[in-house]
Write an enzyme that holds these catalytic residues in place. Structure first.
Site, PDB file in Angstrom:
ATOM      1  N   GLU A  80       0.844  -1.197   0.000  1.00 39.84           N
ATOM      2  CA  GLU A  80       0.000   0.000   0.000  1.00 39.84           C
ATOM      3  C   GLU A  80       0.874   1.239   0.000  1.00 39.84           C
ATOM      4  O   GLU A  80       1.898   1.302   0.686  1.00 39.84           O
ATOM      5  CB  GLU A  80      -0.895   0.016   1.234  1.00 39.84           C
ATOM      6  N   GLU A  87      -2.846  11.288   3.627  1.00 40.73           N
ATOM      7  CA  GLU A  87      -3.859  11.110   4.657  1.00 40.73           C
ATOM      8  C   GLU A  87      -3.830  12.348   5.548  1.00 40.73           C
ATOM      9  O   GLU A  87      -2.772  12.923   5.798  1.00 40.73           O
ATOM     10  CB  GLU A  87      -3.597   9.868   5.508  1.00 40.73           C
TER      11      GLU A  87
END
Length: 295
Positions: A174, A179
């Site tokens: 990932e 974020e």
């Protein structure tokens, strides 16, 4: 400066991606209750100004972009992920993902998080993925976006290995391009992280950057990675803030194809739940995504 984060990432939700991708919602005909006034996405103000990025780079070729023109999401590029997953997508998230919380207008993708009761959840939002539609290995990715704000909001622009359906997470790898954690003075900080399988255990390595003024919800910023067979670097507004050497054998996940995910989670282990200070609806607005590959 490189740091190690100890948090439960949105990556855990990858376990529950298979089997919940649909071109439309089976719950379309249901009428949610508890909607706030102003939940109409057409009323969303789109900020002027903010950072931009070039349409070309020396030694690179633009191989794909989505400028979110027209009046609907391009089904050739994206699918919706629907529902609540297992255990709140593995993170105790509170939202129910619906396609209705996505709109395309005025040249922008808008993902809206609402406080409304639907199918047992108190909040709704959207999550779109390019699995089986757009996948890439290496190059530069630029995403121009404005984040939501408020305690409990958790927007993310990220990637999973395209072999996820076969090998599952974290063996697929990932890459979190961006974020942000809402509330408590955290909205001025971007986080970039990778996750992978290290001899049967999940490993992660992340960095963060605090912008000089304001928050990531005030105006557009450009979130980028440059990805080669040897390393991945993270940028905000073309300022490099993090890098990882991916040459070790245990990081071979990052020498394969990846697909994109864009979502706004509500609640969860990292941000915590919304509180009385949180206002809804909240929106993540994406102007474009561009992928460049090396000549």
């Amino acid at each position: 400066m490189k740091t190690i984060f100890n948090y439960t990432s949105q990556t855990l939700s990858a376990f529950f991606l298979i089997g919940v991708l649909f071109s439309c919602d089976s719950e379309t005909a249901d009428n949610p209750t508890g909607s706030n006034p102003g939940n109409n996405v057409s009323e969303v103000p789109i900020p002027d100004g903010g950072a931009t990025s070039p349409t070309s780079y020396p030694g690179m070729t633009l191989v794909w972009e989505d400028d979110f023109e027209g009046s609907s999401l391009d089904a050739a590029n994206w699918s919706h992920e629907i529902g609540t997953g297992d255990n709140g997508w593995g993170n105790n998230e509170l939202q129910y993902y619906r396609s209705q919380n996505t709109s395309v207008e005025r040249g922008h993708l808008i993902i809206t998080a609402k406080k409304e009761n639907f199918q047992g959840s108190e909040y709704t939002s959207s999550r779109i993925v390019s699995l089986n539609k757009k996948q890439f290995r290496y190059g530069r990715v630029d995403i121009r976006a404005v984040n939501p704000r408020g305690q409990g909001l958790w927007p993310a622009l990220w990637m999973l290995g395209s072999n996820f359906p076969e090998v599952a997470w974290p063996r697929c790898g990932e890459i979190d391009i961006m974020e942000m954690v809402g509330g408590q003075g955290r909205e001025n900080t971007v986080h970039g992280t990778v996750h992978w399988d290290n001899n049967g255990s999940r490993a992660e390595f992340g960095g963060s950057y605090k912008i000089p003024s304001g928050t990531l919800a005030d105006k557009f910023h450009v979130y980028s990675i440059e990805w080669t067979s040897n390393n991945i670097s993270w940028f905000i507004d073309d300022v490099k803030y993090h890098e990882i050497d991916t040459t070790p054998a245990e990081l071979d996940e990052f020498r394969r194809n990846f697909f994109f995910i864009m979502n706004v989670a509500v609640g969860g282990n990292w941000p915590g739940s919304p509180d009385n200070s949180t206002t809804f609806p909240q929106h993540m607005i994406v102007d474009y995504i561009r992928v460049f590959q090396f000549d």
